[in-house]
Design an enzyme around this catalytic site. Sequence first.
Site, PDB file in Angstrom:
ATOM      1  N   VAL A  22       0.824  -1.207   0.000  1.00  0.00           N
ATOM      2  CA  VAL A  22       0.000   0.000   0.000  1.00  0.00           C
ATOM      3  C   VAL A  22       0.858   1.257   0.000  1.00  0.00           C
ATOM      4  O   VAL A  22       0.672   2.164  -0.808  1.00  0.00           O
ATOM      5  CB  VAL A  22      -0.950   0.004   1.216  1.00  0.00           C
ATOM      6  CG1 VAL A  22      -1.725   1.313   1.285  1.00  0.00           C
ATOM      7  CG2 VAL A  22      -1.899  -1.182   1.144  1.00  0.00           C
ATOM      8  N   ARG A  45      14.473  -3.662   3.317  1.00  0.00           N
ATOM      9  CA  ARG A  45      13.496  -3.100   2.379  1.00  0.00           C
ATOM     10  C   ARG A  45      13.940  -1.712   1.900  1.00  0.00           C
ATOM     11  O   ARG A  45      13.898  -1.409   0.704  1.00  0.00           O
ATOM     12  CB  ARG A  45      12.138  -3.001   3.079  1.00  0.00           C
ATOM     13  CG  ARG A  45      11.042  -2.274   2.309  1.00  0.00           C
ATOM     14  CD  ARG A  45      10.547  -3.062   1.151  1.00  0.00           C
ATOM     15  NE  ARG A  45       9.269  -2.556   0.639  1.00  0.00           N
ATOM     16  CZ  ARG A  45       8.822  -2.781  -0.582  1.00  0.00           C
ATOM     17  NH1 ARG A  45       9.533  -3.501  -1.434  1.00  0.00           N
ATOM     18  NH2 ARG A  45       7.651  -2.312  -0.979  1.00  0.00           N
ATOM     19  N   THR A  91      -2.874  -4.283   9.286  1.00  0.00           N
ATOM     20  CA  THR A  91      -3.786  -4.501  10.411  1.00  0.00           C
ATOM     21  C   THR A  91      -4.246  -5.956  10.355  1.00  0.00           C
ATOM     22  O   THR A  91      -5.317  -6.256   9.817  1.00  0.00           O
ATOM     23  CB  THR A  91      -4.989  -3.539  10.356  1.00  0.00           C
ATOM     24  OG1 THR A  91      -5.481  -3.449   9.011  1.00  0.00           O
ATOM     25  CG2 THR A  91      -4.601  -2.148  10.830  1.00  0.00           C
ATOM     26  N   CYS A 266      -6.749  -8.916   3.195  1.00  0.00           N
ATOM     27  CA  CYS A 266      -7.990  -8.126   3.146  1.00  0.00           C
ATOM     28  C   CYS A 266      -9.234  -8.982   3.329  1.00  0.00           C
ATOM     29  O   CYS A 266      -9.857  -8.959   4.381  1.00  0.00           O
ATOM     30  CB  CYS A 266      -8.066  -7.366   1.826  1.00  0.00           C
ATOM     31  SG  CYS A 266      -6.890  -6.005   1.691  1.00  0.00           S
ATOM     32  N   ARG A 337       0.817 -13.192   2.894  1.00  0.00           N
ATOM     33  CA  ARG A 337       0.051 -12.938   4.106  1.00  0.00           C
ATOM     34  C   ARG A 337      -1.291 -13.676   4.094  1.00  0.00           C
ATOM     35  O   ARG A 337      -2.073 -13.540   3.178  1.00  0.00           O
ATOM     36  CB  ARG A 337      -0.178 -11.431   4.272  1.00  0.00           C
ATOM     37  CG  ARG A 337       1.052 -10.676   4.715  1.00  0.00           C
ATOM     38  CD  ARG A 337       0.789  -9.187   4.789  1.00  0.00           C
ATOM     39  NE  ARG A 337       0.539  -8.623   3.472  1.00  0.00           N
ATOM     40  CZ  ARG A 337       0.173  -7.352   3.273  1.00  0.00           C
ATOM     41  NH1 ARG A 337      -0.004  -6.541   4.306  1.00  0.00           N
ATOM     42  NH2 ARG A 337      -0.018  -6.892   2.056  1.00  0.00           N
TER      43      ARG A 337
END
Length: 430
Positions: A22, A45, A91, A266, A337
């Site tokens: 994001v 990173r 999150t 998500c 993820r």
Amino acid sequence: MLRELNKLSAGRSIAIVGLGYVGLPLAVEFGKLRAVKGFDIDAIRIDELQRKQDRTREVTEAELDEAQHLSFTTRIDDLRDCDFFIITVPTPIDGHNRPDLRPLLSASEYVGKLLKPGDIVVYESTVYPGATEEDCVPVLEAHSGLKFNSDFFVGYSPERINPGDQSHRLPTICKITSGSTPEVAELIDQLYGDIIIAGTHKASSIRVAEAAKVIENTQRDLNIALINELAIIFGKMGIDSEEVLQAAGTKWNFLPFRPGLVGGHCIGVDPYYLTHKAQEIGYHPEIILAGRRLNDSMGPYVASQMIKSLTQRHIQVGGAKVLIMGLSFKENCTDLRNTRIVDIIAELKDFNVQVDVYDPWVNSEDARRAYGIDMVETPQPGLYDGIIIAVGHQIFSEMSEEAIRALGKSKHVLYDLKYVLPAAGSDLRL
């Protein structure tokens, strides 16, 4: 204070906190127009990005070159001269499917220590309605010593990035915006409007924007759960569910969902944020949780179908060798993820099946670190009793049936979860 807020128009810099799927595209788009500092705690990173390398493959080297006003840092103090902070950290949920706000609150603490009068903090992470003002703002106040909506302001503009999707990029996806006062909401909306060519939608409040985001993926989750249940029913009836969906899809208002595993950061996570808040206010959500239970059960269901098919073909299950093609949570994406492929692996191993995993999109060290999985670099032909096409990567869809079957023994089961092959090309489909 409005005079302080309007300093943004003079070109002072933006800070992006969190440079994952994001944060990085956002930093790049803003970095084409104005000074932006991208911050992440991952030193590796940052080093890669400074060398114009993006391991997520969401941003190209050419796009990083275009963002000539963008710099990267691991030092939070380097953000002190910024007055607009955008927080884009994950999150996730914990092992009990409860919201884990630790990354968000930690980022709020970092930013709180830097806040000055007139600064604005915008959150993009998915949360339940009320989290920005009830959970994050107190942290900002505590660590800044400033007063909310008097000294500093906040906004919420939920991310809508679709990893691996080259058709729907950040600038071409309508952006929801909101702010803690009408003036701040307008300023935030104008700022995002500089980079979002698809336009913006200014919500009436932060809570409305938070709620809008969390139901987007809840709706998708429930639709996929319905299709998954239909696929199970049709499978028991000996009917090909894909053929059914194609036939039903000839009606103009039939929604084109397909069965499958529901993972990622998500769709498989966001509904739990909404149900957590619902239960907190005394309401037990029936339909949302039922959809979640069904979708979470699909990995074991797929494994059981493979075990059943091996048995029907008189292939010894104990000690059988199965190749799983794909580990990322979706096609043409490096993101691991909350991938539900691991549920298939775990269930097969419970039956003493040996499992190899092959995914050319996924970094082998990431797979080992996240799930303890040692992937095979190149599957050996003629080795497998079972093959599961679990992710629809383009590289897999470009393989012929013969090339995929060549990886199996003379007698094997080919299970195509993603409809990569024609119906007649596989032994099992979801």
